[in-house]
Every structure is written in structure tokens, then in C-alpha cells.
Design an enzyme around this catalytic site. Structure first.
Site, PDB file in Angstrom:
ATOM      1  CD  GLU A 148      -3.156  -1.056   2.042  1.00 33.33           C
ATOM      2  OE1 GLU A 148      -3.146  -0.147   2.910  1.00 33.33           O
ATOM      3  OE2 GLU A 148      -4.070  -1.891   1.955  1.00 33.33           O
ATOM      4  CD  GLU A 193      -3.881  -5.816   2.795  1.00 34.85           C
ATOM      5  OE1 GLU A 193      -4.820  -5.110   3.239  1.00 34.85           O
ATOM      6  OE2 GLU A 193      -2.681  -5.571   3.013  1.00 34.85           O
TER       7      GLU A 193
END
Length: 538
Positions: free
Chosen positions: A219, A342
Site C-alpha cells: 500500500e 488483500e
């Protein structure tokens, strides 16, 4: 019948034009009526049709689609896998073995670690060597708790060995260095004489582990550094250059990809990172029933919220399709995998628990999300070749919940148990015509499905009925695939909010399914409301 009339004198040309206009208007009206009839039919339709085709594509559903995620977050590692020595459960070192045995049963193929956001503040050398000498740190992302680093590299890889799964390590790009990542790869994968292999041997491991899956940051658009896509692409190239392939351990490097529908991030990475430098590009997407400020309860929700949640879950189809289309432009041979590392439902935490621990219950609704998402991944296995549900124990959409010595399997666990038959099987493309499930003025397809054939020529079909009320009959044609018998299992409950608790751990669990019958060369299936069904055709 619809009549048209006019008054007054008309010239010939004007009369001709008017007649054409009348004809055109009539055609438009009839077309609109036709659309209305089709719409009314679809709204009342309660049956589905499914065609299962031969595998002429050569596509295989990678087992790594069924991967999982373990972060230093809440009670996932500490209190989940890694428990107090005094806890009265069977252990190897401090690894809890009843959890391991349950996960071995569903054949988890890979486990991602140490994060998540935690990965970009984790320095691997703090987690090796004698435990009593390891420095402590603050987990600034998740609850501000003190991390004692007693669970580190050796412990994680021992866990993977017990689970019989491949490790997937996310390396620190946000607060780490190129050298730090490079030396971690050397420590794990080099079998010769070097400073890192020497330290590994001093810490009790003679042979390298040969870890293949490596995430280069996590991220990076957010908690991993708040980078722009262009800046991250440059950083990736630099870090990946010094993450070396050692004999017997070619790396499968995964670039930190987009948040949900950030298609420009995917385009920038595909445009600026050489294809031969990355095995995969990640995508993160969470199904949030409400808003990020008030996500909604994991257990107390009505049908409107249930419907909205399932609609958001189905958005994964669009995300995968659009990100894949961008990747196709730069990589038409599909060399780079889309790694959805994810995904899952994210609700508010359970009342009274630490908000930074992300502990939530798990209902039949969550099982339907898992099954639907896995069907989407299966059907896109040409590009989706790795995925990781978040997270495996005691965090977000868990497979397992623990409370001291107690342990339970969630409804989501049972979906992965049913769907394990698809791992490394050949995809059978499906054509599905589904009725709608409507709430108010909104509607979604009620049924989704995927199918595969394994190495023993056994056909497996997984079907999901999202409708909260209706049984849906599915008429299934199976093209040129011989079979004689059908058996099935079903996962459902009286309510879509049903959960397993430590006092009642078997409220939601698979049962024998008798709603499928051979009908000549075809198959007839009756799906109960809010259910997941696995069929095995031999």
C-alpha cells in the site's frame, strides 16, 4: 391498438414525411413495450440457466488464489498462532497446533506476512537471534501496543512448514532500505558462504528456505509511504534490482498495486516497470457494508444492509475486469499476475474490543462474500493467480476465532474447505443467466458460479444463491463432459446473519445436499436462499 390522427390540409411531401414519422414513432413505442416486457419477465424470473463448457482454454485455477494473510495486528499472531507457553493447548514451541491442523485440512497454499501496514515499519533483523535479546518496538499502526519480536523470520517459516504452505513475505519499502531487503533475501535464500548465510546458520538454520513470493512494499499509496504511482514505480525498480535470484530460489516479485478502483496506479506501474522485473501486481479491495467512518456491524444488520454488502462484494468483478484490461494492454501475453493480496469484508469491531485490533465476528453473509469472490477469481484465473483473504485468525474476515484455549471455525472457513477442490484444477468456463435479487429499486444477480475439472476428471461446480428469500432452480447443461453421478454439500442457515460462537460453534456448517439431480445429460439444481453449494460430478 394505438391510433394516430391529424387535421388540416397536407402537402404530398409533408404527408409522406408524417407517415414516416408515424412509422418511426410506432417502432419506438413497440420497442419500448418489448423492453418493458423483457424487464417484467426478468423481474419475475425465478429460474437460472447454466452452461458448463469444455476447457478449450488450457487455463488452470491456481491454488495460490486460495492464499491467506497474517499480520502483526491484534490477536492474529500473538494469541492466534503464537500463544503463551502456559496456555493449555497442544503446541510446537509456541505455535498453536489445533489452529495449524484446521488450516492444513483446507490446504492453504500460501501465507502472507508480516503485513499489511506493519510490513513497512518492520525491520527483519529485530526478529532473529535469541528471543530474550530481541529489541522491542511500538506497533504504531495497530493499537500502539509493544511488539516484543518473539515471533520473527524463523518462527514464521517454521509455521509455514507446519502448515505445508509457501511463505509470501512483504518487505519494507516505506521505512526500510534497499540493502535491508536485499540482505533479507540473501539470509533466506543463499546456500553458499556469505555474511547473511553465516548469521542464519548461527541462528540454527543450516539450509536456506528458498522463499519465492516477495512483496516489494505494501500500500505504497497510503500507509506504506504515501507515494505517487510514478515515484513508487521508480522505487520498485530500484528495490527489485537488488532482490537477487539465488540458485534454487527464483523470486516471484509482486509490485504494490492499486487501492480499489485507482486504475491510473495500475497503468503507471504497467507502463513504467519492465515486465521481466515483476511476477505480479497487487490489488486491494475491501467490502465495507457502510462507510469507512461507520462500517456497520458484523452481526446486527437488516436485509437492506445485507443487500448493499453483497452489491459491494460483486464490485470485485468490475475491478478485476478493468484492472486486467489495463494490464492486457501492456502485457497481452498475461505474464504478470493480478495478485489480489488483500480482500474480504471489513466491519466495525466487536463492542468492547480494542478498535486497533480489528476483531469482528463472522456470519453466513461473510461466507457468501467469500464464495462469491472466489467464484469471480476462478473465472478470471487467466490473470488472477494469487489472492489473500484478510485475515486468517482473529482479524477481519477470519477463518478461525480463538478465546484462550477455545477455538472455532467460522462460516468463511467452511467455504474454503468446500472450494479447495478447485485448487490447481482446470477451469471449466461457465455461461450463466441469473434472475435478479431485488430490494427496493435496486437489483443484483442472485446466482453466481464457477466450475473446474480435476486430474481425475471429476467435475466440481460451486454455486451461490444471494437471494434472501427464494429458492432458485438452476437448469444446467454440461457440454461434452461425461458424468454419471452427482453428490453435493450445502452451507446455509436459517438467517443470513447466523454466526458460530464458542458456546454454539456448529450453527453454520456444511451439510449433505440433495437438491441436485441428473436429468438426461443435464443437471437440475435447486438452490436454497442465501446458500453456498458444492457439487461433485463423476
Amino acid at each position: 391498438m394505438i391510433h394516430f390522427s391529424h387535421t388540416g390540409p397536407l402537402k404530398a411531401g409533408f404527408r409522406e414525411t408524417t407517415e414516416k414519422n408515424k412509422t418511426l414513432r410506432m417502432k419506438k413505442i413497440m420497442y419500448s413495450l418489448g423492453l418493458l416486457l423483457v424487464s417484467l419477465y426478468a423481474a419475475g424470473q425465478s429460474n437460472a440457466t447454466l452452461t458448463i463448457q469444455q476447457n478449450n482454454t488450457g487455463l488452470t485455477i491456481s491454488r495460490h488464489i486460495y492464499g491467506h494473510f497474517s499480520e502483526h495486528l491484534g490477536r492474529c499472531i500473538y494469541g492466534g498462532f503464537w500463544v503463551d507457553p502456559s496456555l493449555p493447548v497442544k503446541k510446537q514451541d509456541r505455535i498453536r497446533l489445533d489452529v495449524v491442523e484446521a488450516l492444513r485440512k483446507i490446504k492453504i497454499p500460501n501465507l502472507r506476512w508480516p503485513g499489511g501496514c506493519f510490513a513497512d515499519e518492520y525491520h527483519w533483523r529485530d526478529g532473529i537471534g535469541p528471543r530474550e535479546q530481541r529489541p522491542k518496538m511500538v506497533n504504531t499502526h495497530w493499537g500502539g501496543v509493544t511488539e516484543d519480536n518473539s515471533f520473527g523470520t524463523h518462527e514464521f517459516l517454521e509455521l509455514c512448514s507446519l502448515l505445508d504452505c509457501e511463505p509470501y513475505i512483504s518487505a519494507n519499502v516505506g521505512s526500510g532500505t534497499v540493502e535491508e531487503m536485499s540482505k533479507w533475501v540473501e539470509y533466506l535464500n543463499f546456500n553458499g558462504e556469505s555474511p547473511m548465510s553465516k548469521i542464519r546458520k548461527q541462528n540454527g538454520r543450516e539450509q536456506p528456505w528458498n522463499v519465492h513470493f516477495w512483496g516489494v512494499g505494501n500500500e505504497s499509496w497510503g500507509c506504506g509511504g504515501n507515494m505517487t504511482a510514478a515515484y513508487y514505480a521508480g522505487e520498485y525498480r530500484r528495490y527489485a534490482t537488488f532482490a537477487k535470484n539465488y540458485p534454487g530460489a527464483p523470486l516471484k516479485k509482486i509490485a504494490g498495486g492499486a487501492n480499489s478502483g485507482d486504475y491510473s496506479w495500475t497503468e503507471t506501474c504497467m507502463k513504467n516497470i519492465p515486465l521481466n522485473q515483476m511476477w505480479g501486481l497487487s490489488l486491494h479491495y475491501y467490502t465495507v457494508p457502510g462507510t469507512w467512518g461507520k462500517k456497520g456491524s458484523a452481526t446486527a444488520f437488516d436485509e437492506q444492509e445485507y443487500f448493499t454488502t453483497m452489491k459491494k462484494c460483486l464490485h470485485m468483478e468490475e475491478l478485476v475486469s478493468r484492472h486486467s484490461a489495463i494490464m492486457d494492454h501492456y502485457d497481452p501475453e498475461k505474464k504478470v499476475a493480478l495478485a489480489v493480496d488483500e480482500w474480504g469484508i471489513w466491519t466495525d469491531v466487536e463492542p468492547g474490543t480494542n478498535p486497533g485490533f480489528l476483531y469482528q465476528q463472522n456470519s453466513l453473509r461473510d461466507a457468501l462474500i467469500a464464495a462469491t469472490t472466489l467464484n469471480i477469481f476462478n473465472n478470471h484465473c487467466d490473470r488472477v493467480r494469487l489472492a489473500n483473504l484478510a485475515q486468517i485468525v482473529n482479524v477481519l474476515q477470519s477463518l478461525i476465532l480463538t478465546d484462550k484455549e477455545k477455538m472455532l471455525l467460522t462460516p468463511t472457513y467452511h467455504v474454503f474447505d468446500l472450494y479447495k477442490v478447485h485448487q490447481d484444477a482446470k477451469l471449466l468456463p461457465v455461461l450463466l443467466n441469473s434472475p435478479d435479487y431485488s430490494v427496493g429499486k435496486e437489483k443484483i444477480p442472485a446466482v453466481n458460479a464457477s466450475a473446474s475439472v480435476d486430474s481425475n476428471n471429476v467435475i466440481h461446480v460451486t454455486l451461490v444463491n444471494l437471494d434472501a428469500h427464494k429458492n432458485i432452480d438452476v437448469s444446467t447443461m454440461i457440454s461434452n463432459l461425461p458424468w454419471k453421478t452427482v453428490e453435493g454439500q450445502v452451507l446455509t442457515a436459517d438467517k443470513f446473519a447466523a454466526i458460530n460462537t464458542f458456546d454454539a460453534p456448529n450453527t453454520v456448517q456444511p451439510a449433505k445436499f440433495s437438491g441436485a439431480k441428473k436429468n438426461g445429460a443435464n443437471l437440475s439444481v435447486s438452490l436454497p436462499p442465501h446458500s453456498v453449494v458444492l457439487l461433485e460430478l463423476k
